[in-house]
Design an enzyme around this catalytic site. Structure first.
Site, PDB file in Angstrom:
ATOM      1  CG  ASP A  13      -1.812  -1.222   1.311  1.00 35.33           C
ATOM      2  OD1 ASP A  13      -2.467  -1.565   0.313  1.00 35.33           O
ATOM      3  OD2 ASP A  13      -1.811  -1.856   2.379  1.00 35.33           O
ATOM      4  CG  HIS A  41      -1.091  -1.487  -8.057  1.00 38.25           C
ATOM      5  ND1 HIS A  41      -0.490  -1.643  -6.831  1.00 38.25           N
ATOM      6  CD2 HIS A  41      -0.387  -2.269  -8.909  1.00 38.25           C
ATOM      7  CE1 HIS A  41       0.538  -2.478  -6.952  1.00 38.25           C
ATOM      8  NE2 HIS A  41       0.608  -2.879  -8.198  1.00 38.25           N
ATOM      9  CB  THR A  42      -5.411   3.645  -5.916  1.00 38.14           C
ATOM     10  OG1 THR A  42      -6.102   2.715  -5.081  1.00 38.14           O
ATOM     11  CG2 THR A  42      -6.355   4.783  -6.266  1.00 38.14           C
ATOM     12  CB  THR A 300      -7.667  -5.823  -2.453  1.00 41.04           C
ATOM     13  OG1 THR A 300      -6.923  -5.464  -3.618  1.00 41.04           O
ATOM     14  CG2 THR A 300      -8.236  -7.219  -2.648  1.00 41.04           C
ATOM     15  CE  LYS A 331      -1.683   7.641   0.431  1.00 42.57           C
ATOM     16  NZ  LYS A 331      -2.687   6.916   1.231  1.00 42.57           N
ATOM     17  CB  VAL A 414       3.336  16.772  -3.123  1.00 39.29           C
ATOM     18  CG1 VAL A 414       4.797  16.771  -2.694  1.00 39.29           C
ATOM     19  CG2 VAL A 414       3.212  17.169  -4.598  1.00 39.29           C
ATOM     20  N   GLY A 415       0.606  14.399  -3.543  1.00 44.74           N
ATOM     21  CA  GLY A 415      -0.832  14.300  -3.740  1.00 44.74           C
ATOM     22  C   GLY A 415      -1.133  13.067  -4.561  1.00 44.74           C
TER      23      GLY A 415
END
Length: 431
Positions: A13, A41-42, A300, A331, A414-415
């Site tokens: 993650d 995965h996002t 998931t 992050k 950073v986002g």
């Protein structure tokens, strides 16, 4: 041209999908080399569209990139077809997806056994996702598995499934008091599903090596993370495969000398899903802040992630066991608005200080973090695109992590968006 491995350097993650998406436009191939639909995965596109992928490589969202599900992956046919349909319904071209003939298929009896074993384990359960991943890998190692190529020969497929169910049904019925599965029904359902993917079956190792000989770039994408590796992770609270860099060669058929760069993905703090030791875990308002601000819910599983401060001990360990050359730190923006930001620089185990990962799992479970506190920053950094755009205290934090981890932090997230990234060093240019 090189093969580049992208791995998680913590407990998964970490944001690997963002890294793959960022690099995807400059590579020709993206390969998933291990795991199954027990990880996600996002990817957030510049348009703001959000995609959650579980089996299919993140490169599917980049035009012109050929994507491969490698031989080291275990494939649930139903999940694969559902994920393909979801992408196609949103206008994504999936013609560029291939599946290794040697990947193993996750069968209904794998899911049934996984769920019932975890339920009977009670307090000793390891936190499996219940998707049959472990039992499928067990059959692979026991040489009883069903491979993707088997769907091309119905007679061979039926023989293998009948043989497997002779034992599986004994386990389900006589040990766990569950209903037996009908071999003919399992075969029929699988052959029906195979109509939706058998045109994608390929000799992946041949195609990938030919691509490298044509000077094309291959990105090898791992799932989960280093500390979940079955050999190098916090065993037994691990996955059933090798997410570490060594698994990339085994799970793709690309020789290790072809790999020139190992990109580790590090979250600016630490998270973990499920059971197992976690020395820097937080149970106070700081943990709640990280979880809420970071949106720490499993892609998931939907389970809330456990949150803690950055652990430099496991980062150094990941650098060592993977041969990491560069890091992508994700992050960093989540840490804005904290008065101080602690970093775990070592442990004490039974009163003795160590700066390395303890050798035994019992020692890891008893490890107490030793913290170094850095001053926090209050500025919104989501618009930063150059390293010097960051507040001085945020830069100091990154440089200290880099020093402790032992590899260059080449990119900083950073986002969530693809464009919300600071590139300090071009990874592909140095490969």
């Amino acid at each position: 041209m090189p093969a580049i491995v992208l791995i998680g350097a913590q407990w998964g993650d970490e944001g690997k999908g963002k890294a793959t998406d960022l690099l995807g436009g400059r590579v020709q191939w993206v390969v998933r080399y291990q795991g199954g639909n027990n990880a996600g995965h996002t990817v957030v596109l510049p348009t703001g569209e959000n995609f959650a992928l579980h089996l299919i490589p993140s490169g599917i969202l980049t035009p012109g990139v050929t994507n491969v599900i490698g031989n080291g992956v275990v494939v649930d046919p139903g999940v694969l077809l559902t994920e393909l349909k979801g992408l196609e319904d949103r206008g994504v071209d999936t013609d560029r997806l291939l599946i290794s003939a040697d990947a193993h298929l996750l069968m209904p009896y794998h899911v049934a056994i996984d769920k019932v074993v975890e339920r009977y384990a009670g307090s000793k359960k390891i936190g499996t996702t219940g998707r049959g991943i472990g039992p499928c890998y067990q059959d692979k190692i026991a040489r009883q598995g069903i491979r993707v190529a088997d769907v091309l020969d119905p007679a061979v497929l039926a023989e293998k499934i009948e043989g497997a169910l002779e034992l599986k049904n004994q386990v389900l019925v006589k040990i766990y008091n569950r209903k037996a599965l009908e071999p003919a029904e399992v075969v029929e359902n699988l052959l029906e599903q195979a109509e939706g993917f058998k045109h994608r079956i390929a000799d992946a190792r041949l195609l990938l090596n030919e691509a490298l000989e044509r000077d094309e770039i291959v990105l090898l994408e791992g799932s989960q993370g280093t500390l979940l590796d079955v050999d190098h992770g916090t065993y037994p609270y691990v996955t059933s495969s090798n997410p570490t860099a060594g698994g990339a060669s085994v799970g793709s058929g690309i020789g290790p000398t072809r790999i020139t760069t190992v990109l580790g993905i590090l979250k600016a703090y630490t998270t973990r899903v499920g059971s197992g030791p976690f020395p820097t875990e937080l149970f106070d308002e700081h943990g709640a802040y990280l979880a809420k601000t970071g949106g720490e819910v499993g892609v998931t599983t939907g389970r809330a992630r456990r949150c803690g401060w950055f652990d430099a001990v496991i980062a150094r360990y990941a650098t060592r066991v993977n041969g990491i050359t560069d890091y992508f730190l994700t992050k960093l923006d989540v840490l804005s608005s904290l008065e101080t930001v602690p970093i775990c620089v070592g442990y004490t185990v039974d009163g003795k200080r160590t700066d390395e990962m303890p050798m035994t799992q019992s020692d890891i479970a008893r490890a107490e973090p030793v913290y170094e506190e850095l001053p926090g920053w209050w500025e919104d950094i989501s618009g930063a695109r150059e390293f010097d755009d960051l507040p001085a205290k945020a830069r100091d934090y990154v440089l200290r992590l880099e020093e402790l981890a032992g590899a260059h932090v080449s990119c900083i997230g950073v986002g969530p968006g693809r464009d919300q990234t600071i590139v300090r060093r071009d990874i592909l240019a140095t490969s």
